[in-house]
Design a protein around this motif. Structure first.
Motif, PDB file in Angstrom:
ATOM      1  N   LYS A  43       0.810  -1.220   0.000  1.00 41.01           N
ATOM      2  CA  LYS A  43       0.000   0.000   0.000  1.00 41.01           C
ATOM      3  C   LYS A  43       0.839   1.265   0.000  1.00 41.01           C
ATOM      4  O   LYS A  43       0.363   2.336  -0.330  1.00 41.01           O
ATOM      5  CB  LYS A  43      -0.902   0.039   1.249  1.00 41.01           C
ATOM      6  N   ARG A  45       1.896   2.185   2.938  1.00 43.18           N
ATOM      7  CA  ARG A  45       1.229   2.713   4.125  1.00 43.18           C
ATOM      8  C   ARG A  45       2.250   2.985   5.212  1.00 43.18           C
ATOM      9  O   ARG A  45       3.101   2.143   5.500  1.00 43.18           O
ATOM     10  CB  ARG A  45       0.218   1.684   4.630  1.00 43.18           C
ATOM     11  N   SER A 129      -8.218  -0.931   3.891  1.00 37.13           N
ATOM     12  CA  SER A 129      -8.875  -0.809   2.595  1.00 37.13           C
ATOM     13  C   SER A 129      -7.856  -1.143   1.496  1.00 37.13           C
ATOM     14  O   SER A 129      -6.667  -0.851   1.636  1.00 37.13           O
ATOM     15  CB  SER A 129      -9.424   0.599   2.414  1.00 37.13           C
ATOM     16  N   ASN A 131      -6.652  -0.078  -1.263  1.00 36.95           N
ATOM     17  CA  ASN A 131      -6.203   0.973  -2.180  1.00 36.95           C
ATOM     18  C   ASN A 131      -4.754   1.308  -1.855  1.00 36.95           C
ATOM     19  O   ASN A 131      -4.277   1.019  -0.756  1.00 36.95           O
ATOM     20  CB  ASN A 131      -7.050   2.237  -1.973  1.00 36.95           C
ATOM     21  N   SER A 137     -10.806   4.628  -1.303  1.00 39.68           N
ATOM     22  CA  SER A 137     -10.984   3.196  -1.048  1.00 39.68           C
ATOM     23  C   SER A 137     -11.737   2.547  -2.215  1.00 39.68           C
ATOM     24  O   SER A 137     -12.559   3.185  -2.858  1.00 39.68           O
ATOM     25  CB  SER A 137     -11.786   2.980   0.241  1.00 39.68           C
TER      26      SER A 137
HETATM   27 MG    MG Z   1      -7.987   3.093   4.162  1.00 38.09          MG
END
Ligand code: MG
Ligand code: TXA
Length: 308
Positions: A43, A45, A129, A131, A137
């Motif tokens: 991600k 992230r 999510s 994405n 999302s």
């Molecule tokens: Mg999210």
């Protein structure tokens, strides 16, 4: 891909996207640290933004939560499976990769038959999510593949019925606090628990709810609240309204007061606007009440998408 094939990949430590009623999730075995870390890498992230653990049965809560307050019992019975995430104090064995080192853990049972069957086969799945970080999302399998490529493993389950992420309720503070608005409103949660529930306005600065501080849900196009008094360039613009007022916009989607429908379509509209190379998304301001289902959630996501 079949549910059994998805389960096999997850057992082997791979990451697989799966459907939920809110948005698609990017799942990994919640007890496999290597698998969970793959989610963050895929991600892009930040690793201080913790993940939600998805369960198939209330009995699994005790494997993650160190204590279950009486109000939680009521919420779980009434709202699960469903779009409500509950934050508990965690057991020591819960992976740090999931909680980002916090002493709390976020749990929910998704209300989607495919997700439930998958989790029955694999056990609990950590999943954000599905994405790329900062993007809207995904609410259908195509959205996931647009972010991660056409060969990425996605277990298909149609279009997400809710379309915006779950309500996140922190049960570890007094009063309980909504960290992220969703389909379950604060008023509904107050009625179910019989307690007052706060909203975590300053969430962005507190380690208690790290995800809130990052830019989220952002399309390439600028997202702005529509002002009927202004004169807009109508080229390359998408107008989204709920009262069907202004005419003359070549691209105009109106929801006729149906906020649940608007919530279901919002992220797809964001992504379609980008795909069509639009430069602006104008959205009619929402009514000043949180009692309508999805209005608080819509406002929150639109504010974030607009950069506020
Ligand atoms: Mg999210
Ligand atoms: O509807 C949903 O919740 C979807 C589907 C896939 O279940 N999931 C989702 O996950 O939206 P994600 O990772 O995009 O958002 C999770 C949110 C973040 O804001 C994160 O900071 C917060 O939940 N969160 C996770 N664990 C937490 C914790 N221990 N304490 C406070 N907030 C937490």
């Amino acid at each position: 891909m079949t549910i059994e094939q998805a389960a096999e990949l997850l057992r082997q430590g791979s990451v697989v996207a799966f459907p939920t009623e809110t948005v698609y999730g990017l799942g990994a075995d919640a007890w496999n640290p290597t698998a969970v870390k793959k989610i963050f890498a895929l991600k892009g992230r930040p690793d201080d933004n913790p993940l939600i653990v998805h369960l198939s049965d209330i009995s699994q809560v005790a494997d993650f939560a160190s204590e279950i307050p009486p109000a939680a019992e009521k919420l779980m019975k009434k709202c699960w499976p469903g779009p409500l995430t509950l934050v508990f104090n965690k057991k020591p064995e819960v992976l740090d990769a999931i909680t980002s080192g916090l002493n709390t853990v976020a749990l929910r049972i998704p209300d989607h038959p495919v997700a439930l069957e998958l989790i029955r086969l694999t056990g609990p799945l950590a999943a954000p999510s599905a994405n790329r970080s900062g993007r809207p999302s995904p609410t259908n399998p195509m959205h996931v593949q647009r972010d991660f490529g056409p060969d990425f493993p996605v277990l298909e389950g149609g279009k997400s019925a809710v379309g915006l992420e779950s309500t996140v309720l922190d049960l570890t503070r007094q009063p309980f606090a909504v960290l992220r608005p969703g389909k379950y409103t604060r008023e509904q949660l107050e009625r179910i628990t019989g307690t007052r529930i706060g909203v975590d306005q300053a969430a962005s600065d507190k380690p208690g709810s790290p995800g809130v501080k990052y830019t989220h849900y952002k399309p390439e196009a600028d997202v702005l609240w529509f002002d009927p008094a202004k004169n807009y360039d109508r080229e390359k613009v998408l107008l989204i309204t709920h009262t069907d007022r202004p005419a003359g916009f070549p691209r105009h989607v109106h929801f006729r007061g149906d906020f649940e429908h608007m919530a279901r379509e919002l992220y797809d509209l964001f992504r379609t606007a980008d795909f069509d190379g639009l430069s602006r998304i104008l959205i009619e301001p929402l009514p000043d009440t949180e009692s309508y289902s999805m209005v608080a959630a819509l406002k929150n996501r639109i504010e974030k998408a607009s950069g506020n």
